[in-house]
Scaffold this motif. Structure first.
Motif, PDB file in Angstrom:
ATOM      1  N   ILE A  53       0.862  -1.185   0.000  1.00 48.05           N
ATOM      2  CA  ILE A  53       0.000   0.000   0.000  1.00 48.05           C
ATOM      3  C   ILE A  53       0.898   1.234   0.000  1.00 48.05           C
ATOM      4  CG2 ILE A  53      -0.200   0.157   2.511  1.00 48.05           C
ATOM      5  CD1 ILE A  53      -3.135   0.719   0.081  1.00 48.05           C
ATOM      6  N   SER A  54       0.525   2.241  -0.784  1.00 49.13           N
ATOM      7  CA  SER A  54       1.309   3.481  -0.810  1.00 49.13           C
ATOM      8  C   SER A  54       0.375   4.671  -0.890  1.00 49.13           C
ATOM      9  CB  SER A  54       2.292   3.499  -1.991  1.00 49.13           C
ATOM     10  OG  SER A  54       1.605   3.621  -3.220  1.00 49.13           O
ATOM     11  N   HIS A  55       0.814   5.791  -0.300  1.00 48.68           N
ATOM     12  CA  HIS A  55       0.092   7.060  -0.311  1.00 48.68           C
ATOM     13  C   HIS A  55       1.064   8.122  -0.819  1.00 48.68           C
ATOM     14  CE1 HIS A  55      -3.047   5.486   2.576  1.00 48.68           C
ATOM     15  NE2 HIS A  55      -2.050   4.657   2.794  1.00 48.68           N
ATOM     16  N   GLU A  56       0.711   8.773  -1.907  1.00 43.69           N
ATOM     17  CA  GLU A  56       1.573   9.821  -2.473  1.00 43.69           C
ATOM     18  C   GLU A  56       0.775  11.118  -2.542  1.00 43.69           C
ATOM     19  OE1 GLU A  56       3.947   8.632  -5.915  1.00 43.69           O
ATOM     20  OE2 GLU A  56       3.193   6.589  -5.632  1.00 43.69           O
ATOM     21  N   GLY A  65       4.801   4.377   2.202  1.00 42.40           N
ATOM     22  CA  GLY A  65       4.479   3.141   1.511  1.00 42.40           C
ATOM     23  C   GLY A  65       5.062   1.946   2.230  1.00 42.40           C
ATOM     24  N   ASN A  66       4.405   0.803   2.055  1.00 41.34           N
ATOM     25  CA  ASN A  66       4.823  -0.429   2.714  1.00 41.34           C
ATOM     26  C   ASN A  66       4.519  -1.628   1.834  1.00 41.34           C
ATOM     27  OD1 ASN A  66       5.286   0.163   5.897  1.00 41.34           O
ATOM     28  ND2 ASN A  66       3.664   1.477   5.119  1.00 41.34           N
ATOM     29  N   GLY A 101      10.158   3.956   9.539  1.00 42.03           N
ATOM     30  CA  GLY A 101       9.030   4.285  10.399  1.00 42.03           C
ATOM     31  C   GLY A 101       7.683   4.113   9.753  1.00 42.03           C
ATOM     32  N   ASP A 102       7.635   3.911   8.414  1.00 40.27           N
ATOM     33  CA  ASP A 102       6.340   3.745   7.739  1.00 40.27           C
ATOM     34  C   ASP A 102       5.596   2.519   8.254  1.00 40.27           C
ATOM     35  OD1 ASP A 102       6.710   6.006   6.289  1.00 40.27           O
ATOM     36  OD2 ASP A 102       6.986   5.032   4.341  1.00 40.27           O
ATOM     37  N   TYR A 103       6.328   1.427   8.503  1.00 40.40           N
ATOM     38  CA  TYR A 103       5.674   0.212   8.999  1.00 40.40           C
ATOM     39  C   TYR A 103       5.080   0.444  10.381  1.00 40.40           C
ATOM     40  CZ  TYR A 103       5.033  -4.501  10.806  1.00 40.40           C
ATOM     41  OH  TYR A 103       4.504  -5.629  11.373  1.00 40.40           O
ATOM     42  N   ASP A 104       5.823   1.128  11.243  1.00 37.69           N
ATOM     43  CA  ASP A 104       5.317   1.377  12.604  1.00 37.69           C
ATOM     44  C   ASP A 104       4.106   2.296  12.591  1.00 37.69           C
ATOM     45  OD1 ASP A 104       7.287  -0.221  13.707  1.00 37.69           O
ATOM     46  OD2 ASP A 104       8.699   1.437  13.977  1.00 37.69           O
ATOM     47  N   THR A 392      -2.377   3.553  -3.857  1.00 35.21           N
ATOM     48  CA  THR A 392      -2.284   2.339  -4.663  1.00 35.21           C
ATOM     49  C   THR A 392      -2.068   1.137  -3.753  1.00 35.21           C
ATOM     50  OG1 THR A 392       0.092   2.641  -4.991  1.00 35.21           O
ATOM     51  CG2 THR A 392      -1.378   3.547  -6.676  1.00 35.21           C
ATOM     52  N   GLY A 393      -2.614   0.015  -4.156  1.00 33.64           N
ATOM     53  CA  GLY A 393      -2.454  -1.198  -3.377  1.00 33.64           C
ATOM     54  C   GLY A 393      -2.392  -2.423  -4.272  1.00 33.64           C
TER      55      GLY A 393
END
Length: 400
Positions: A53-56, A65-66, A101-104, A392-393
């Motif tokens: 998943i990502s956010h732009e 994104g992760n 830090g995106d995952y956390d 997007t995912g």
């Protein structure tokens, strides 16, 4: 009538997950072969895969994104004397992150026991009681898992009665192409210091022809809010392979916040009307959704608003409503591929922002046990109040 104190109810609702968590499914000294045979008679399945998943954001440093690997395990026992039990666990591990830090930020835990429940069907009836941890998500109720009790009865012909209560809930703990993370578990009374410690719900649904129905529902949490509403679905064939229909929802949110905490909060209401044309492999629809011009946080705690699209953050925008959405959607199935498309034009007069949302999802059934999904959502906001962004995912799943 004697009212059972809510703290006793909460203690009862906590009992089942605790017992399962300690592997105390059966404390009797029985023949191990009998236990193994009983467990082997149940249903065990699972999924393993990769989700991203990502956010732009345009003109913002908040991009993230992760990519995560996941494993899901599910078990459901056989029915014995009307009794069965089940559990659903899943875990995730970070495979990649756009920024440290995106995952956390996305996942507050690495695993979750989504479901852990016992169900009993009353003999010679169509009434089932379920206690423990499972999904009670319905219209205007948020969360993917809830810890509580639920009764469902279909003893009356063409009528489904549902009632229950829960005291804990988890907003996000589901693997989906629009993956929103793992949020852990919340107490329902975390809304504010005076909030009731149980969330109550109930509904009555009258079934008609095919998938037609009309439902009346209610929700309540002390010192927070009560909701009453209705939803319906009605369709009729217009030819041998075409069907037209209309579905919708209306919900009235009655404010119950103490004045000392939110003196400006008011009652509010929201609606959705959607008309569609369906064939065997295609469907098209148009809809109108709105929220009244009142100050109210209709998405506080386990409450949820009505959102026919994926992302738009302005419908509602926190507790500032006075918004409408006009949208169109379409679905298609072409062999091994399923498509979903939607466009929405949103108007939020409370913050004077209009929005455009384009959604597209596709799912490819590579094999009976293997699938791949992709999602793209564009969100464009007029003016400079909010930053445009793209979500997007992707989701690759192997079932076993």
């Amino acid at each position: 009538m004697r009212i059972i104190p809510s703290n006793r109810i909460r203690a009862l609702l906590t009992l089942v997950p605790v017992l399962f968590g300690q592997n105390a499914v059966c404390q009797e000294t029985e023949d191990p072969d009998d236990i193994r045979s009983y467990l082997a008679s149940g249903t065990f399945n699972g999924e393993i895969g990769l989700v991203s998943i990502s956010h732009e954001y345009r003109g913002s440093d908040d991009d993230r994104g992760n990519a995560l690997g996941f494993l899901q395990l599910k078990y459901k026992s056989i029915d014995t004397l009307g009794l069965h039990w089940g559990a659903w666990w899943y875990g995730v591990q970070s495979a990649w992150e756009m920024h440290p830090g995106d995952y956390d930020r996305l996942c507050k835990a690495d695993s979750s026991l989504r479901e852990c429940f016992v169900s009993w069907t009353i003999p010679e009836s169509e009434t089932t009681a379920t206690i423990g941890r499972f999904s009670m998500r319905q219209t205007t109720i948020d969360g993917r898992s809830h810890q509580g009790i639920q009764l469902i009865s279909t003893d009356i012909p063409d009528i489904t009665l549902r009632a229950g209560a829960f005291h804990r809930w988890s907003r996000y703990n589901r693997i989906h192409v629009n993956f929103q993370g793992m949020t852990g578990w919340y107490e329902v009374d975390a809304v504010h210091e005076d909030a009731g410690d149980l969330f109550w719900f109930g509904s009555i649904r009258k079934h008609g022809q095919d998938s037609d129905y009309v439902e009346l529902f209610g929700r309540h949490q002390d010192k927070v809010m009560s909701v009453i509403g209705t939803e319906w679905n009605y369709s009729r064939p217009v030819s041998s392979d075409r069907r037209i229909g209309v579905d919708g929802t209306f919900a009235y949110f009655e404010n119950a916040w103490p004045d000392r905490l939110q003196p400006e909060y008011e009652d509010a209401y929201t609606w959705l009307i959607h008309a569609s044309l369906k064939t065997e492999s295609l469907s098209f629809g148009i809809g109108w959704h709105g929220i009244s011009d009142h100050t109210a946080d209709i998405g506080v705690g386990p409450y949820f608003w009505i959102d026919p699209l994926i992302v738009d953050d302005t419908l509602p925008y926190n507790d500032r409503n006075r918004a409408q959405l006009f949208y169109a959607d379409a679905e298609a199935s072409l062999g091994m591929i399923d498509f979903n498309f939607a466009y929405g034009y949103g108007i939020n007069n409370a913050i004077e922002v209009n929005s455009h949302e384009f959604n597209a999802t596709g799912k490819v059934h590579l094999r009976q046990d293997l699938s791949f999904e992709i999602m793209v959502s564009w969100n464009i906001y007029e003016g400079d109040t909010l930053a445009d962004y793209v979500r997007t995912g992707t989701l690759l799943t192997f079932e076993f």
